[in-house]
Each structure stands twice: as C-alpha cells, then as structure tokens.
Design an enzyme around this catalytic site. Structure first.
Site, PDB file in Angstrom:
ATOM      1  NE  ARG A   1      -3.285   0.258   3.036  1.00 31.57           N
ATOM      2  CZ  ARG A   1      -4.466   0.713   2.659  1.00 31.57           C
ATOM      3  NH1 ARG A   1      -5.221   0.001   1.856  1.00 31.57           N
ATOM      4  NH2 ARG A   1      -4.912   1.876   3.093  1.00 31.57           N
TER       5      ARG A   1
ATOM      6  NE  ARG B   1       5.321   9.190  -4.142  1.00 29.58           N
ATOM      7  CZ  ARG B   1       4.509   9.564  -3.176  1.00 29.58           C
ATOM      8  NH1 ARG B   1       4.975  10.313  -2.175  1.00 29.58           N
ATOM      9  NH2 ARG B   1       3.248   9.230  -3.200  1.00 29.58           N
TER      10      ARG B   1
ATOM     11  NE  ARG C   1      -3.815   6.190  11.939  1.00 33.95           N
ATOM     12  CZ  ARG C   1      -4.288   5.824  10.757  1.00 33.95           C
ATOM     13  NH1 ARG C   1      -3.583   6.048   9.655  1.00 33.95           N
ATOM     14  NH2 ARG C   1      -5.455   5.233  10.636  1.00 33.95           N
TER      15      ARG C   1
ATOM     16  CD  GLU D   1      -5.657   5.292  14.403  1.00 32.39           C
ATOM     17  OE1 GLU D   1      -5.910   6.435  13.958  1.00 32.39           O
ATOM     18  OE2 GLU D   1      -5.432   4.328  13.654  1.00 32.39           O
TER      19      GLU D   1
ATOM     20  CE1 TYR E   1      -6.470  -1.132   5.283  1.00 28.47           C
ATOM     21  CE2 TYR E   1      -4.606  -2.614   5.259  1.00 28.47           C
ATOM     22  CZ  TYR E   1      -5.133  -1.380   5.518  1.00 28.47           C
ATOM     23  OH  TYR E   1      -4.314  -0.393   6.013  1.00 28.47           O
TER      24      TYR E   1
HETATM   25  N1  UDP Z   1       3.066   1.307   8.014  1.00 24.06           N
HETATM   26  C1  UDP Z   1       4.232   1.349   8.764  1.00 24.06           C
HETATM   27  N2  UDP Z   1       4.719   2.554   9.160  1.00 24.06           N
HETATM   28  C2  UDP Z   1       4.105   3.734   8.860  1.00 24.06           C
HETATM   29  C3  UDP Z   1       2.926   3.690   8.087  1.00 24.06           C
HETATM   30  C4  UDP Z   1       2.425   2.465   7.697  1.00 24.06           C
HETATM   31  O1  UDP Z   1       4.794   0.306   9.073  1.00 24.06           O
HETATM   32  O2  UDP Z   1       4.606   4.795   9.266  1.00 24.06           O
HETATM   33  C5  UDP Z   1       2.535  -0.006   7.589  1.00 24.06           C
HETATM   34  C6  UDP Z   1       1.518  -0.576   8.585  1.00 24.06           C
HETATM   35  O3  UDP Z   1       1.661  -1.985   8.649  1.00 24.06           O
HETATM   36  C7  UDP Z   1       0.181  -0.218   7.963  1.00 24.06           C
HETATM   37  C8  UDP Z   1       0.494  -0.357   6.469  1.00 24.06           C
HETATM   38  O4  UDP Z   1       1.859   0.097   6.347  1.00 24.06           O
HETATM   39  O5  UDP Z   1      -0.841  -1.101   8.365  1.00 24.06           O
HETATM   40  C9  UDP Z   1      -0.409   0.426   5.554  1.00 24.06           C
HETATM   41  O6  UDP Z   1      -0.385   1.790   5.930  1.00 24.06           O
HETATM   42  P1  UDP Z   1      -1.612   2.759   5.632  1.00 24.06           P
HETATM   43  O7  UDP Z   1      -1.164   4.142   5.917  1.00 24.06           O
HETATM   44  O8  UDP Z   1      -2.135   2.462   4.276  1.00 24.06           O
HETATM   45  O9  UDP Z   1      -2.641   2.277   6.754  1.00 24.06           O
HETATM   46  P2  UDP Z   1      -4.154   2.810   7.080  1.00 24.06           P
HETATM   47  O10 UDP Z   1      -4.164   4.280   6.837  1.00 24.06           O
HETATM   48  O11 UDP Z   1      -5.063   2.037   6.197  1.00 24.06           O
HETATM   49  O12 UDP Z   1      -4.315   2.488   8.518  1.00 24.06           O
END
Ligand code: UDP
Length: 383
Positions: free
Chosen positions: A172, A176, A278, A299, A347
């Site tokens: 996901r 970059r 977060r 969260e 998901y």
């Molecule tokens: N993830 C991570 N570190 C970060 C952000 C995301 O390890 O700083 C991983 C984490 O496992 C997360 C996944 O990447 O579940 C997908 O992130 P996304 O931001 O898409 O999660 P969402 O916003 O759907 O909770």
C-alpha cells in the site's frame, strides 16, 4: 418489474447499491444498526467547530475516474493532498519514504539517483518472491529503514510479528526517490467540504429508499424480501457458526488543544515503545476552514472484541480457512448478495468499496432483468 429489496448496512457499500437499485425502479429498505449512516467514514462537527473523522482518518483518493465522477454527484470535494509525518525517536520524517526521509535518516545529501543506488544496495536482493510483510520490507528498503519505520508501527497496528503478515499490506505504501511527500499516488484526491456523512445521506436520498437507523435485521426478516444485500460482517450473517473472524479495532483518546498541535493531519509514531500508532489532528483535513482550537486523537490498535467496532480484517492463515467456510455457506445461500469490507472480509479503501458496489449493483440489476440467478458474490472474497 419492481422488487422489494433489503440492504443491511448504510456505509458506502450499502448506500451505493441501494441507490442504484432504487434508480432501477426497485423499493429498498436499508437497515443500519448504528444511529448514523456512513459506517466508519462517519464525520461529525465537534463543539470546537472542527469536523471530526469519528472512526479515524478518511481521505478520498482514487484512480477510477467513474468513481470520482460518481461521488461528485453527491458532494463538493475540496482539493486536498494528504501529508503524513513519521516519528522515530525524537525526529520527524516525511512519510511515505522519499528522498527527504532517506537523506534525513542517514544524514546524507544524496540526489535522487544516488539515493536510489544507496537504498538498492541496502535492500535484500536475495528475497525474490516476498511472502510476508517483513520480507517485502527488507526486499524494498533493507534492514535499517525497515526496523525504524515499519517493524514497530506494524507490530502495534496488527498485534503480530510482521513475519506473519501478508506482503500486500506494505504494498500500500510507495517508495520514492523524489521530494514528493503526497501520501497517495492517485490522480483524484479530495475531502468532501462538509464531511462524509452528508454524502452518504445524499446517496440514500431517493424516493425508493427508506432508511431504518438503530435497527438490526434478522436473517428471517431478510427472507421476506425478494432479494437482500448484506454489507455487515459475513460471520454475523451466519450467527458465527464457524467462529468469529478476527478484526483489529481502534481506540481513540481525544484531546482538545489550543491552536495547532502538530501542523499536519497525521503523525505516525513508529517506535514500539510509544503505545499509540498515530496522532490525528482533524482540522488539517479541512484546510479551507479556520478554528482557534484543535481536536486531536491518539490512536491505539487492539484485537476487536464482540462489542467493539470492527476495522481491519486480520486475514492470516487461520482466518482465511474460516473465511473459506463462510464463503461456502454464502455461495449456498439464495436471495442474498454479500459485499463490502465486512461482507467480503477485505481491507478496502473507500473508492474500491464504491467501485465494487457499483459493479455489484449492475450485475444484480441485469440478473433481475434477465430473470437469472442473482450471485451471492459479485466480487470474490478469496480473489
Ligand atoms: N506502516 C508502517 N509505518 C508507517 C505507516 C504504515 O509500518 O509509518 C505499515 C503498517 O503496517 C500499515 C500499512 O503500512 O498497516 C499500511 O499503511 P496505511 O497508511 O495504508 O494504513 P491505514 O491508513 O489504512 O491504517
């Protein structure tokens, strides 16, 4: 021919199929167990005036132009680019991983070509076909970046060792070698001017649709309709006869602060030692508004209990086997079509949910017109 149709769930899935079927001339009853529509996208104005994403951050982004055009029919979207910062120790980095993060983390001043060569040299090239989240991370960015940004956050978010998680979760996130710090790559992005709940209300606002809030609908009741759509949890439909499918749920610790807490909508806390994943600062989702005070949500992620709100389907080996049992039952079940995040235990982002709901509605409307069998799934939950 006008059919009587029940729709369970008034999130995007339920609302979109209800609308499409109503426009095709059918009569729809929508049953929603909560006291509001929009599911986990629900937004509400807080006393401070800030529009709060009650179930956590939702940013609309899509590559499907037809989905973008569809939502524009029901709301004005304001331009919005999602930006996230990630804390490791005391330092804040741009997220997703980009040139700024790489240079800041390694204390370098590389250009894009140098940074790419640098990360490629650290990535684990021996992993050719990554099977887990961890393998995917190590193959993509190597040990140092993986441990700092992904390992701790992911363990907190999912509650298991990242070795057990599918590689698709990490897919996901982009990597970059430019300074682009927009969280999503999609061409169409925005946030509805008045939040998500009014969009879903507008989708449901049709003379052929009656919405029943705070109302559950039993399987027996559904059987009195010509057809039903189920966007609730698939295991709940079958009274959990093969056990409960596991979900992660989220707890939010809200706080009102004066002024501006963090200057951006989301800051991830990647260290395992910080208990929350977060902090969301809601007013930054609506940069066109101005508020003196600010609402922040810390969260926390944990396993979902019986009475909690399900968020993320876990889908590990055990759950996949359980899901298969439910899919077998659902395929045998006449008169019901399962869809959406909970109905197919996947998901899903909002745009994919809408895309699939539109497709589901088209297939069902065509089947009704042709007098053919209506499928239990239009989108295969195992696919
Ligand atoms: N993830 C991570 N570190 C970060 C952000 C995301 O390890 O700083 C991983 C984490 O496992 C997360 C996944 O990447 O579940 C997908 O992130 P996304 O931001 O898409 O999660 P969402 O916003 O759907 O909770």
């Amino acid at each position: 021919m006008s059919l009587s149709i029940a729709v369970v769930g008034a999130g995007f899935s339920g609302a979109v199929v209800a609308r499409e079927l109503a426009e095709a001339g059918h009569l729809i009853d929508v049953f929603e167990s909560r006291d509001h529509v929009a599911g986990n996208c629900h937004t509400r104005r807080h006393d401070t005036g800030v529009m709060v994403h009650v179930y956590g951050p939702h940013i609309f982004h899509t590559q499907h132009e037809e989905v973008w055009n569809y939502v524009q029919r029901f709301a004005t979207f304001k331009p919005y680019r999602h930006r996230v910062r990630a804390m490791v120790g005391e330092n804040a980095y741009q997220m997703p991983m980009n040139l700024g993060l790489i240079n800041a983390f390694f204390g370098t001043q590389m250009n894009p070509v140098e940074a790419e060569a640098f990360v490629t040299a650290r990535a684990d090239a021996s992993i050719t076909n990554p099977q887990s989240f961890e393998e995917q991370g190590l193959r993509l960015v190597g040990r140092e970046l993986y441990d700092a940004f992904f390992a701790g956050y992911t363990r907190k978010q999912w509650g298991v060792d990242p070795k057990e998680l599918p590689a698709s979760i990490l897919a996901r996130l982009p990597l970059r070698f430019t300074d682009d710090d927009s969280y999503f790559n999609h061409p169409f992005q925005g946030i509805p001017e008045h939040g998500y709940t009014p969009i879903v209300e507008a989708i449901l606002d049709h003379k052929g649709i009656t919405v029943h809030l705070s109302t559950r609908c039993s399987r027996a009741q559904l059987a009195t309709y010509d057809h039903a759509f189920w966007s609730g949890p698939i295991d709940a439909y079958f009274d959990f006869e093969h056990g409960r499918l596991a979900y992660r749920t989220l707890d939010f610790e809200p706080e009102v602060v004066a002024g501006d807490h963090q200057g951006c909508p989301v800051v991830n806390y990647c260290d395992a030692s910080v208990p929350y994943t977060r902090i969301t600062e809601h007013k930054h989702f609506a940069p066109w508004e101005s508020h003196d005070d600010s609402v922040i949500y810390r969260e926390f992620s944990r396993l979902c209990d019986e009475n909690d709100t399900p968020y993320y389907p876990v889908r590990l080996v055990k759950e996949k086997a359980q899901l298969l049992e439910y899919v077998h039952l659902a395929r045998e079940e006449a008169g019901v079509t399962f869809l959406g995040r909970l109905g197919t235990y996947r998901y899903l982002d909002m745009d994919v949910t809408i895309h699939e709901a539109l497709k589901t509605a088209t297939v069902v409307i065509d089947a009704i017109a042709a007098g053919s069998k209506i499928p239990s799934f239009v989108v295969d939950p195992l696919g």
